[in-house]
Design a protein around this motif. Structure first.
Motif, PDB file in Angstrom:
ATOM      1  N   VAL A  82       0.846  -1.184   0.000  1.00  0.00           N
ATOM      2  CA  VAL A  82       0.000   0.000   0.000  1.00  0.00           C
ATOM      3  C   VAL A  82       0.887   1.241   0.000  1.00  0.00           C
ATOM      4  O   VAL A  82       1.870   1.315   0.749  1.00  0.00           O
ATOM      5  N   ILE A  83       0.510   2.202  -0.837  1.00  0.00           N
ATOM      6  CA  ILE A  83       1.271   3.450  -0.972  1.00  0.00           C
ATOM      7  C   ILE A  83       0.358   4.630  -0.673  1.00  0.00           C
ATOM      8  O   ILE A  83      -0.689   4.783  -1.305  1.00  0.00           O
ATOM      9  N   CYS A  84       0.761   5.445   0.281  1.00  0.00           N
ATOM     10  CA  CYS A  84       0.087   6.730   0.503  1.00  0.00           C
ATOM     11  C   CYS A  84       1.102   7.814   0.156  1.00  0.00           C
ATOM     12  O   CYS A  84       2.086   7.548  -0.530  1.00  0.00           O
ATOM     13  N   ASN A  85       0.902   9.013   0.615  1.00  0.00           N
ATOM     14  CA  ASN A  85       1.810  10.086   0.235  1.00  0.00           C
ATOM     15  C   ASN A  85       3.148  10.019   0.975  1.00  0.00           C
ATOM     16  O   ASN A  85       4.190  10.152   0.358  1.00  0.00           O
ATOM     17  N   GLU A  86       3.112   9.788   2.291  1.00  0.00           N
ATOM     18  CA  GLU A  86       4.349   9.814   3.066  1.00  0.00           C
ATOM     19  C   GLU A  86       4.569   8.589   3.957  1.00  0.00           C
ATOM     20  O   GLU A  86       5.498   8.551   4.745  1.00  0.00           O
ATOM     21  N   GLY A  87       3.691   7.590   3.883  1.00  0.00           N
ATOM     22  CA  GLY A  87       3.921   6.358   4.623  1.00  0.00           C
ATOM     23  C   GLY A  87       3.277   6.259   5.984  1.00  0.00           C
ATOM     24  O   GLY A  87       3.729   5.472   6.812  1.00  0.00           O
ATOM     25  N   TYR A  88       2.227   7.028   6.234  1.00  0.00           N
ATOM     26  CA  TYR A  88       1.526   6.934   7.504  1.00  0.00           C
ATOM     27  C   TYR A  88       0.183   6.222   7.333  1.00  0.00           C
ATOM     28  O   TYR A  88      -0.043   5.165   7.929  1.00  0.00           O
ATOM     29  N   ALA A  89      -0.695   6.789   6.524  1.00  0.00           N
ATOM     30  CA  ALA A  89      -2.006   6.169   6.296  1.00  0.00           C
ATOM     31  C   ALA A  89      -1.859   4.771   5.706  1.00  0.00           C
ATOM     32  O   ALA A  89      -2.662   3.886   5.987  1.00  0.00           O
ATOM     33  N   SER A  90      -0.810   4.564   4.936  1.00  0.00           N
ATOM     34  CA  SER A  90      -0.606   3.251   4.320  1.00  0.00           C
ATOM     35  C   SER A  90      -0.339   2.169   5.355  1.00  0.00           C
ATOM     36  O   SER A  90      -0.722   1.012   5.160  1.00  0.00           O
ATOM     37  N   SER A  91       0.306   2.513   6.459  1.00  0.00           N
ATOM     38  CA  SER A  91       0.555   1.524   7.515  1.00  0.00           C
ATOM     39  C   SER A  91      -0.759   1.056   8.128  1.00  0.00           C
ATOM     40  O   SER A  91      -0.976  -0.144   8.325  1.00  0.00           O
ATOM     41  N   LEU A  92      -1.639   2.012   8.424  1.00  0.00           N
ATOM     42  CA  LEU A  92      -2.943   1.654   8.986  1.00  0.00           C
ATOM     43  C   LEU A  92      -3.768   0.863   7.979  1.00  0.00           C
ATOM     44  O   LEU A  92      -4.447  -0.105   8.341  1.00  0.00           O
ATOM     45  N   ALA A  93      -3.697   1.246   6.703  1.00  0.00           N
ATOM     46  CA  ALA A  93      -4.452   0.548   5.662  1.00  0.00           C
ATOM     47  C   ALA A  93      -3.944  -0.883   5.479  1.00  0.00           C
ATOM     48  O   ALA A  93      -4.733  -1.820   5.358  1.00  0.00           O
ATOM     49  N   ALA A  94      -2.637  -1.064   5.471  1.00  0.00           N
ATOM     50  CA  ALA A  94      -2.079  -2.408   5.320  1.00  0.00           C
ATOM     51  C   ALA A  94      -2.454  -3.298   6.501  1.00  0.00           C
ATOM     52  O   ALA A  94      -2.758  -4.480   6.322  1.00  0.00           O
ATOM     53  N   ALA A  95      -2.452  -2.734   7.705  1.00  0.00           N
ATOM     54  CA  ALA A  95      -2.862  -3.508   8.882  1.00  0.00           C
ATOM     55  C   ALA A  95      -4.321  -3.938   8.750  1.00  0.00           C
ATOM     56  O   ALA A  95      -4.683  -5.065   9.112  1.00  0.00           O
ATOM     57  N   SER A  96      -5.165  -3.077   8.204  1.00  0.00           N
ATOM     58  CA  SER A  96      -6.568  -3.417   7.987  1.00  0.00           C
ATOM     59  C   SER A  96      -6.696  -4.557   6.976  1.00  0.00           C
ATOM     60  O   SER A  96      -7.500  -5.483   7.162  1.00  0.00           O
TER      61      SER A  96
END
Length: 124
Positions: A82-96
């Motif tokens: 998962v890729i977001c802009n700076e690597g924060y939201a993507s961590s939460l999304a990948a965990a989901s």
């Protein structure tokens, strides 16, 4: 729990990838998923070959058992980055996504900005 703690807990479950590792995962058949919103994609460009799924649709589009899944969501063994802009939201999304059974889901450290800074391909 504070958001920083939530982020740390999510990241503890992930084998996060740097830009070169994410590119290698894609080259090996893995799926890069760009969850950035349209204005960022228009401003900065796209990772060639990445599936664009805005964050609010991610679980429905990536769950292999969902009637709303993307064609690329072929099974629970799929390697997803998962890729977001700076690597924060993507961590939460990948965990989901991991909670949905996508056990190889992870994210890109530093997000799209790290991809671009590494000199990896970007298209407009």
């Amino acid at each position: 729990m504070r958001v920083e703690e939530l982020l740390a807990a999510a990241r503890a479950e992930l084998d996060r990838l740097g830009p070169a590792e994410a590119a290698a995962t894609q080259a090996g058949g893995g799926l890069l998923v760009d969850i950035r919103y349209a204005a960022l994609r228009e401003r900065d460009g796209l990772v060639p070959g990445a599936l664009v799924v805005e964050r609010n649709e991610l679980e429905w589009r990536l769950d292999p058992l969902s009637e709303h899944r993307a064609a690329e969501a072929t099974g629970h063994d799929l390697r997803v980055v998962v890729i977001c802009n700076e690597g924060y939201a993507s961590s939460l999304a990948a965990a989901s996504l991991r909670l949905l059974g996508l056990r190889h889901a992870t994210d890109l450290v530093g997000g799209f900005q790290a991809w671009r800074a590494a000199g990896l391909p970007v298209c407009h």
